[in-house]
Design a protein around this motif. Structure first.
Motif, PDB file in Angstrom:
ATOM      1  N   SER A  55      40.027  40.815  37.250  1.00 30.47           N
ATOM      2  CA  SER A  55      39.066  39.713  37.231  1.00 30.47           C
ATOM      3  C   SER A  55      39.536  38.476  37.974  1.00 30.47           C
ATOM      4  O   SER A  55      38.721  37.738  38.532  1.00 30.47           O
ATOM      5  CB  SER A  55      38.710  39.332  35.787  1.00 30.47           C
ATOM      6  OG  SER A  55      39.840  38.840  35.092  1.00 30.47           O
ATOM      7  N   GLY A  56      40.859  38.247  38.003  1.00 36.44           N
ATOM      8  CA  GLY A  56      41.346  37.093  38.751  1.00 36.44           C
ATOM      9  C   GLY A  56      41.003  37.207  40.228  1.00 36.44           C
ATOM     10  O   GLY A  56      40.462  36.282  40.841  1.00 36.44           O
ATOM     11  N   SER A  57      41.297  38.370  40.805  1.00 38.72           N
ATOM     12  CA  SER A  57      40.959  38.637  42.203  1.00 38.72           C
ATOM     13  C   SER A  57      39.575  39.253  42.351  1.00 38.72           C
ATOM     14  O   SER A  57      39.069  39.370  43.471  1.00 38.72           O
ATOM     15  CB  SER A  57      41.990  39.599  42.814  1.00 38.72           C
ATOM     16  OG  SER A  57      43.287  39.050  42.771  1.00 38.72           O
ATOM     17  N   GLY A  58      38.966  39.634  41.244  1.00 36.85           N
ATOM     18  CA  GLY A  58      37.713  40.391  41.260  1.00 36.85           C
ATOM     19  C   GLY A  58      36.580  39.810  42.089  1.00 36.85           C
ATOM     20  O   GLY A  58      35.892  40.555  42.802  1.00 36.85           O
ATOM     21  N   PRO A  59      36.336  38.488  42.039  1.00 32.17           N
ATOM     22  CA  PRO A  59      35.226  37.960  42.843  1.00 32.17           C
ATOM     23  C   PRO A  59      35.335  38.321  44.326  1.00 32.17           C
ATOM     24  O   PRO A  59      34.321  38.588  44.973  1.00 32.17           O
ATOM     25  CB  PRO A  59      35.331  36.448  42.622  1.00 32.17           C
ATOM     26  CG  PRO A  59      35.916  36.320  41.254  1.00 32.17           C
ATOM     27  CD  PRO A  59      36.907  37.448  41.154  1.00 32.17           C
ATOM     28  N   ALA A  60      36.555  38.371  44.855  1.00 31.19           N
ATOM     29  CA  ALA A  60      36.724  38.696  46.278  1.00 31.19           C
ATOM     30  C   ALA A  60      36.232  40.107  46.578  1.00 31.19           C
ATOM     31  O   ALA A  60      35.655  40.354  47.650  1.00 31.19           O
ATOM     32  CB  ALA A  60      38.187  38.546  46.690  1.00 31.19           C
ATOM     33  N   TYR A  61      36.436  41.040  45.650  1.00 36.77           N
ATOM     34  CA  TYR A  61      35.979  42.406  45.889  1.00 36.77           C
ATOM     35  C   TYR A  61      34.446  42.451  45.967  1.00 36.77           C
ATOM     36  O   TYR A  61      33.880  43.133  46.819  1.00 36.77           O
ATOM     37  CB  TYR A  61      36.438  43.363  44.782  1.00 36.77           C
ATOM     38  CG  TYR A  61      37.869  43.223  44.345  1.00 36.77           C
ATOM     39  CD1 TYR A  61      38.883  42.868  45.232  1.00 36.77           C
ATOM     40  CD2 TYR A  61      38.230  43.438  43.019  1.00 36.77           C
ATOM     41  CE1 TYR A  61      40.200  42.752  44.819  1.00 36.77           C
ATOM     42  CE2 TYR A  61      39.535  43.332  42.590  1.00 36.77           C
ATOM     43  CZ  TYR A  61      40.521  42.971  43.485  1.00 36.77           C
ATOM     44  OH  TYR A  61      41.812  42.848  43.051  1.00 36.77           O
ATOM     45  N   PHE A  62      33.797  41.728  45.059  1.00 37.68           N
ATOM     46  CA  PHE A  62      32.336  41.706  45.070  1.00 37.68           C
ATOM     47  C   PHE A  62      31.799  41.035  46.332  1.00 37.68           C
ATOM     48  O   PHE A  62      30.818  41.496  46.922  1.00 37.68           O
ATOM     49  CB  PHE A  62      31.816  41.001  43.816  1.00 37.68           C
ATOM     50  CG  PHE A  62      31.965  41.811  42.570  1.00 37.68           C
ATOM     51  CD1 PHE A  62      31.135  42.894  42.308  1.00 37.68           C
ATOM     52  CD2 PHE A  62      32.948  41.524  41.647  1.00 37.68           C
ATOM     53  CE1 PHE A  62      31.276  43.664  41.172  1.00 37.68           C
ATOM     54  CE2 PHE A  62      33.109  42.279  40.492  1.00 37.68           C
ATOM     55  CZ  PHE A  62      32.267  43.355  40.254  1.00 37.68           C
ATOM     56  N   TYR A  63      32.445  39.958  46.744  1.00 35.38           N
ATOM     57  CA  TYR A  63      31.993  39.291  47.971  1.00 35.38           C
ATOM     58  C   TYR A  63      32.147  40.211  49.175  1.00 35.38           C
ATOM     59  O   TYR A  63      31.285  40.232  50.066  1.00 35.38           O
ATOM     60  CB  TYR A  63      32.786  37.999  48.194  1.00 35.38           C
ATOM     61  CG  TYR A  63      32.639  36.974  47.094  1.00 35.38           C
ATOM     62  CD1 TYR A  63      31.456  36.853  46.366  1.00 35.38           C
ATOM     63  CD2 TYR A  63      33.700  36.130  46.754  1.00 35.38           C
ATOM     64  CE1 TYR A  63      31.329  35.927  45.345  1.00 35.38           C
ATOM     65  CE2 TYR A  63      33.580  35.190  45.736  1.00 35.38           C
ATOM     66  CZ  TYR A  63      32.397  35.099  45.031  1.00 35.38           C
ATOM     67  OH  TYR A  63      32.281  34.176  44.027  1.00 35.38           O
TER      68      TYR A  63
END
Length: 272
Positions: free
Chosen positions: A173-181
């Motif tokens: 989840s810490g890095s998670g937003p980057a994967y979705f973007y």
């Protein structure tokens, strides 16, 4: 808001530190109960102009704040703690927002018995939709965890996890937003390839992502069931999923998160 509002100092108000400052202010935390530290004078001026917070040096923050939220880069944490550690009273709560650094890293550099809480949040805090994981160090009590939750719950959802799981949290989840973007970026490009204008492709995918996320959150259904509901026999969706599986998307995600977890562990080693 708790009956007693503690004075919080964000030590190292970079991107993550600013997320915390702005989130606390949006939640109604009094500006006179917030302090910040910044390495560059221009950054200090910007924070004061934008949020009205008082920017002080690190030792003043230690002296005046009841809670120190340390948000410096992991590689800068040792030097910071060597500087302020001897001045930190053992009853002052230290909240670490430093990716990869265990609470033992802080314990070795702070007075014996200092309570440390490790926190991993993410950038959707900017829109009060963060996912924040909270872990207690050896001397942190339930009261300390509750105070950390009080600080971060206005930024989104919070969860308590054993500290041994924090590197996995960082990867997921810490890095998670980057994967979705990255996924959204690729899907927009695919929409353009299929003949859609960029703005239309953007609107279609962003709203689809929002709707899918809300369904995941609110339906209580397993993602497999939600996916199956969209996947008709011999239809368009199963054809697309076959290609995703053929190209190893699932395996790539597993490998990517393992790499992020391993990098979080490396950060701790390098910081020492």
């Amino acid at each position: 808001m708790a009956k007693t509002v503690h004075t919080v100092a964000v030590v190292g108000a970079g991107k993550i530190g600013e997320l915390v400052l702005s989130g606390l202010l949006r939640s109604g935390w009094p500006v006179d109960r917030l302090l910040a530290t910044a390495r560059r004078p221009s950054r200090a001026e910007d924070l004061t102009a934008r949020y009205g917070v008082r920017v002080v040096d690190n030792l003043t923050a230690v002296a005046e704040a009841e809670v120190l939220a340390v948000a410096v880069k992991p590689q800068d944490a040792a030097a910071l703690l060597d500087d302020i550690g001897p001045k930190v009273p053992a009853d002052k709560l230290v909240i670490s927002l430093c990716a990869g650094l265990p609470t033992t890293f802080f314990a070795r550099r702070l007075p014996e018995g200092t309570p440390v809480v490790r926190v991993m949040t993410n950038t959707p805090a900017l829109v009060d939709q963060a996912m924040t994981a909270i872990s207690a160090g050896a001397h942190a009590t339930g009261e300390h965890l509750a105070l950390a939750e009080e600080m971060f719950s206005p930024l989104g959802a919070t969860v308590r996890v054993p500290e041994s799981q924090q590197d996995a949290v960082t990867a997921l989840s810490g890095s998670g937003p980057a994967y979705f973007y990255l996924l959204v970026e690729a899907m927009i490009d695919a929409g353009i390839l299929l003949g859609l204008p960029r703005q239309v492709a953007h609107e279609l995918i962003v709203q689809t992502a929002i709707g899918s996320a809300v369904m995941l959150r609110d339906s209580g259904e397993h993602p497999v069931k939600l996916r199956e509901a969209v996947t008709s026999p011999a239809g368009t969706t199963i054809s697309a999923i076959r290609e995703l599986e053929k190209h190893g998307v699932r395996a790539a995600l597993l490998a990517a998160l393992e790499a992020a977890r391993d990098r979080a562990r490396e950060l701790a080693t390098q910081a020492d």
